[in-house]
Design a protein around this motif. Structure first.
Motif, PDB file in Angstrom:
ATOM      1  N   ASP A  79       1.711  -8.483   4.036  1.00  0.00           N
ATOM      2  CA  ASP A  79       2.412  -8.919   3.051  1.00  0.00           C
ATOM      3  C   ASP A  79       2.875 -10.690   3.142  1.00  0.00           C
ATOM      4  O   ASP A  79       3.046 -11.338   2.138  1.00  0.00           O
ATOM      5  CB  ASP A  79       3.688  -8.210   2.866  1.00  0.00           C
ATOM      6  N   LEU A 107       8.019  -5.733  -9.414  1.00  0.00           N
ATOM      7  CA  LEU A 107       7.914  -4.296  -9.879  1.00  0.00           C
ATOM      8  C   LEU A 107       8.071  -3.242  -8.760  1.00  0.00           C
ATOM      9  O   LEU A 107       8.905  -2.264  -9.069  1.00  0.00           O
ATOM     10  CB  LEU A 107       6.219  -4.186 -10.199  1.00  0.00           C
ATOM     11  N   PRO A 108       7.740  -3.600  -7.520  1.00  0.00           N
ATOM     12  CA  PRO A 108       8.119  -2.614  -6.392  1.00  0.00           C
ATOM     13  C   PRO A 108       9.652  -2.190  -6.191  1.00  0.00           C
ATOM     14  O   PRO A 108      10.057  -1.457  -5.741  1.00  0.00           O
ATOM     15  CB  PRO A 108       7.588  -2.949  -5.109  1.00  0.00           C
ATOM     16  N   VAL A 150      -1.361   1.418   2.571  1.00  0.00           N
ATOM     17  CA  VAL A 150      -1.232   0.822   1.237  1.00  0.00           C
ATOM     18  C   VAL A 150       0.306   0.977   0.517  1.00  0.00           C
ATOM     19  O   VAL A 150       0.677  -0.139  -0.060  1.00  0.00           O
ATOM     20  CB  VAL A 150      -2.325   1.610   0.505  1.00  0.00           C
ATOM     21  N   ILE A 153       2.314  -1.654   2.114  1.00  0.00           N
ATOM     22  CA  ILE A 153       2.178  -3.074   1.343  1.00  0.00           C
ATOM     23  C   ILE A 153       2.889  -3.303   0.078  1.00  0.00           C
ATOM     24  O   ILE A 153       3.462  -4.449  -0.291  1.00  0.00           O
ATOM     25  CB  ILE A 153       0.517  -3.500   1.340  1.00  0.00           C
ATOM     26  N   PHE A 154       2.452  -2.344  -0.945  1.00  0.00           N
ATOM     27  CA  PHE A 154       3.305  -2.425  -1.998  1.00  0.00           C
ATOM     28  C   PHE A 154       4.799  -2.482  -2.275  1.00  0.00           C
ATOM     29  O   PHE A 154       5.147  -3.424  -2.766  1.00  0.00           O
ATOM     30  CB  PHE A 154       2.721  -0.808  -2.781  1.00  0.00           C
ATOM     31  N   LEU A 157       5.844  -6.275  -0.750  1.00  0.00           N
ATOM     32  CA  LEU A 157       5.371  -7.407  -1.231  1.00  0.00           C
ATOM     33  C   LEU A 157       6.465  -8.420  -1.704  1.00  0.00           C
ATOM     34  O   LEU A 157       6.678  -9.765  -1.537  1.00  0.00           O
ATOM     35  CB  LEU A 157       4.192  -7.305  -2.283  1.00  0.00           C
TER      36      LEU A 157
END
Lengths: 279, 239, 282
Positions: A79, A107-108, A150, A153-154, A157
């Motif tokens: 990230d 968004l996250p 994954v 990371i989402f 970020l």
């Protein structure tokens, strides 16, 4: 103005409401956060400390902690790297869709983690849009430890991008221009000037992403497969132990994770002091 | 061996920052670019430093096509308005930067760099401050570090953007006398930007008055003062 | 025309490369997951989506989520205002430590946040037997869900207001007071107008997290369908029952809410940049 009023002005704020506002703040903070946290911190001491060590050193617990912390570290590094590129692109370049990209970064933060979890799981499953492409190359992401990566990371970020973006903006181009006039090549200017200047922000962003990744639950459990010893994260193990009414076991893992949160919080405060000194 | 700027133009979007600016100055001259804000003086300086590209026009300096060289090959020591010191490096490392980034073949030995830094610290009256960080220095000291850093690369040309703008009146006067002294000692062609005519006339050999992206008049301080050739110059000097 | 470029502008090839990396990365990790939600929900057309969203258990989950947020968000808003007032307008020892403590819930895992309430109110917890004796339900009931929601959204308003109010200082309040305004009138007519957009920003983020919280609420809720399932928990339940269209339909509802939040947030950052805390002025 009399000496008395000058004296009272210089030593005390004249704004009212100190007792009320601080009183409510402390009351609320204590009731909601501190007392319940204390219940967790004291838990190992109310048992035998030996039991705490036994609970913590069980192979399944150690594997879960290793997965959570190790993968969160890897996700934080990824990230930070890509967050730097995204922040650079957003601050330095003009291109169509820039405003949309900027808004999407958060968004996250905004998307409920359960929604992110089922979406990532579907996307990276062997039948999903991305997963099917990866499957052709023999790569399995969903229901493996890679799935955990994954999801982390989402979730991490925005922390790196949002930490780096304002710092990069404030830094301006003076320093790089100075480096250029002094004979530095572009790579030298980036590596010797930009990156060291951004170091506190890079570490802060990484620490925030790491902290979020270690504690994350919702977006991970759907994609991880949750195999004990392989792809089971520590927060999930807490939930599992609670469901089996193993409060002591759950609390033991909880204490370790809380201690990690404290250490990270202290590290982040230290980073802030360091960054402040540079100004 | 002189500096010849010929019809430089530069647009930023719809704004013409430079609009055919030309001037000639002999090697080793001390030139002041004087003008109101927006007159293009900083843009001209930045083009000379290689920080900005020109749309049209040429610059010849020391028999080189100056604009064909990238900033890092020009060896134009640039002193920024807000100094642009590297805050994560101490004073000595700041000064040594231009030497340390040279390709290995041209890089002086470590001991030589150290000696050069010491000389510059002494010359700038900064002895003993090599270990300090920029945030621990006064404005005047930072200014001198920026100058030392620019001089360390043995510049072909020295460019200063409002070098005294952020300093108080007393320090300003001291430093400009001192800048003149440094210039005379090093003999480097120097161009500096200012909006303060008293400052320009006090230190420069040649004053170029700028307006709307052009040089309105250029000459020695006495000539410009005695014989303003355009309405703008006489009005600007009268203020 | 290479000459025309400024010294710190990246060469075009590098620009394209970096933009490409950013687009691919954001596409893989942010855009595609968002698209998948809507694509899966609409896999069998609009009918099943409507059926899933208007299902009585879904409606119960929506009601519960809204109720929990409607309690948690105002409480945290009052707390945020009180805390930033105390911290910015007064000097007292331990202030920096207090700010750190307020931020603490952000660095605690949501699961740990749920766990601590189980340890306090659960059957083996501090007050467990007392609560059982008096037939008071906190865990696996609304109070537990609200408490967990309050914990995870605890710092949102405060951390928005503290830097904003620090920027503004104390002078305006002191001026109003010296003109004879009461403390309450000063807050209502001087402070609040100055911080209203920052406050709204904090409430917006607080609300989004409150409606979307999963981990903490999952631990304390008990997962009783139609009773203690919030929207995100209902998504999980449907998904685990292989009702993918149902799960993604409710998820799409939450995703729309997230997009609305992002749009409002971007609008506030763009329109009221000066009135928001310095951290958002970029």
């Amino acid at each position: 103005m009399t000496a008395a009023t000058i004296f009272s002005r210089s030593t005390r704020s004249r704004v009212p409401g100190f007792g009320l506002s601080l009183g409510f703040t402390l009351f609320y903070l204590t009731g909601i956060v501190l007392v319940p946290l204390l219940a967790l911190v004291l838990r190992p001491f109310s048992l035998h400390l030996d039991d705490f060590w036994i609970a913590i050193s069980a192979p399944r617990v150690l594997a879960a902690l290793r997965l959570s912390f190790g993968t969160a570290l890897a996700a934080a590094v990824i990230d930070t790297l890509f967050g730097f590129i995204v922040a650079w692109v957003l601050v330095r370049y003009r291109f169509p869709g820039k405003r949309l990209m900027d808004a999407l970064i958060d968004l996250p933060f905004a998307l409920p983690t359960a929604v992110a979890g089922i979406a990532l799981s579907t996307l990276y499953a062997p039948t999903g849009w991305v997963g099917s492409v990866l499957a052709q190359h023999g790569i399995k992401v969903a229901y493996t430890p890679w799935g955990v990566l994954v999801a982390m990371i989402f979730i991490g970020l925005p922390f790196t991008v949002r930490t780096l973006q304002p710092v990069l903006q404030d830094m301006g181009r003076d320093l790089e221009e100075a480096a250029a006039t002094l004979g530095a090549t572009r790579p030298q200017a980036i590596l010797r000037v930009v990156v060291p200047m951004m170091l506190p922000a890079l570490l802060t962003g990484a620490a925030l992403a790491f902290a979020r990744g270690v504690g994350e639950y919702g977006s991970i459990i759907f994609i991880a497969g949750n195999l004990p010893m392989k792809s089971e994260i520590a927060p999930l193990l807490i939930v599992t132990k609670l469901e089996q009414f193993d409060y002591a076991g759950a609390a033991s893992i909880g204490v370790v994770m809380l201690a990690a949160s404290f250490v990270l919080l202290l590290a982040l405060n230290g980073l802030q002091v360091w960054a402040g000194k540079r100004r | 061996m002189s500096l010849i700027i010929d019809s430089l133009s530069k647009r930023f979007g719809n704004f013409a920052a430079l609009n055919g600016a030309s001037l000639t100055a002999p090697q080793g001259a001390f030139v002041a670019l004087l003008g109101p804000s927006g007159s293009g003086k900083t843009t001209l300086l930045r083009i000379l430093g290689g920080l900005e590209g020109a749309d049209h026009g040429t610059v010849r300096f020391a028999d080189m096509n100056w604009l064909d060289m990238p900033a890092r090959e020009r060896k134009a020591g640039f002193v920024f308005q807000h100094y642009a010191l590297f805050r994560h490096m101490n004073v000595a490392r700041n000064i040594a930067f231009g030497l340390e980034v040279r390709p290995r073949a041209q890089r002086p030995a470590k001991a030589d760099i150290k000696r050069r830094v010491h000389e510059l610290l002494a010359m700038m009256q900064l002895d003993g401050l090599g270990d300090r960080y920029p945030s621990q220095l006064s404005g005047g000291q930072r200014q001198r570090v920026a100058l030392a850093r620019a001089l360390a690369i043995e510049p072909r040309m020295l460019l200063l953007d409002e070098p005294f703008g952020a300093l108080d009146a007393k320090v300003r006067k001291e430093l400009r006398i001192w800048l003149r002294h440094i210039h005379d000692k090093a003999g480097v062609t120097t161009v500096f930007v200012t909006h303060d005519q008293e400052e320009a006339f006090a230190v420069a050999d040649l004053v170029a008055v700028m307006n709307q992206g052009r040089i309105e008049q250029m000459g020695t301080p006495q000539d410009v003062r005695r014989d303003p050739r355009t309405k703008f110059v006489s009005e600007f000097l009268a203020v | 025309m290479k000459k025309n470029r400024a010294a710190t502008d990246d060469p075009p090839l590098l620009r394209i490369l970096l933009c490409g990396i950013a687009f691919v990365f954001i596409g893989l990790f942010l855009v595609l997951p968002l698209l998948v939600v809507f694509s899966e929900a609409l896999a069998a057309g609009l009918g099943p989506v409507w059926a899933a969203v208007t299902d009585s258990d879904t409606l119960a989950a929506i009601r519960l989520s809204l109720l929990a947020a409607a309690i948690a968000v105002p409480l945290n808003t009052v707390f945020g205002i009180a805390a930033s007032w105390a911290i910015v307008k007064f000097d007292f020892p331990g202030k920096a430590f207090l700010v750190t403590l307020i931020d603490l819930p952000f660095s605690v895992s949501p699961v740990v946040a749920g766990l601590i309430y189980v340890l306090v109110f659960g059957r083996q917890g501090w007050f467990g037997s007392w609560l059982t004796d008096h037939d008071i339900h906190i865990l696996f009931a609304l109070p537990g869900i609200v408490l967990a929601t309050i914990f995870v959204t605890f710092p949102f308003v405060a951390r928005e207001l503290i830097p904003l109010m620090s920027d503004q200082g104390r002078e305006e309040e002191e001026a109003a007071l010296s003109l004879g305004a009461s403390g309450f009138a000063t807050f209502w007519r001087v402070t609040l107008p100055n911080i209203k957009w920052g406050l709204l920003y904090g409430i917006l983020l607080c609300n989004a997290r409150a409606l979307g919280e999963f981990g903490a609420v999952s631990v304390v809720s008990g997962h009783i369908r139609g009773q203690t399932n919030t929207m995100p928990l209902h998504v999980e339940l449907l998904y685990n029952n292989y009702d993918y269209v149902g799960a993604f339909s409710v998820a799409a509802l939450l995703a729309l809410l997230a997009l609305l939040t992002l749009a409002l947030k971007s609008f506030l950052e763009w329109r009221y940049a000066d009135e928001l805390a310095a951290v958002h002025r970029h």
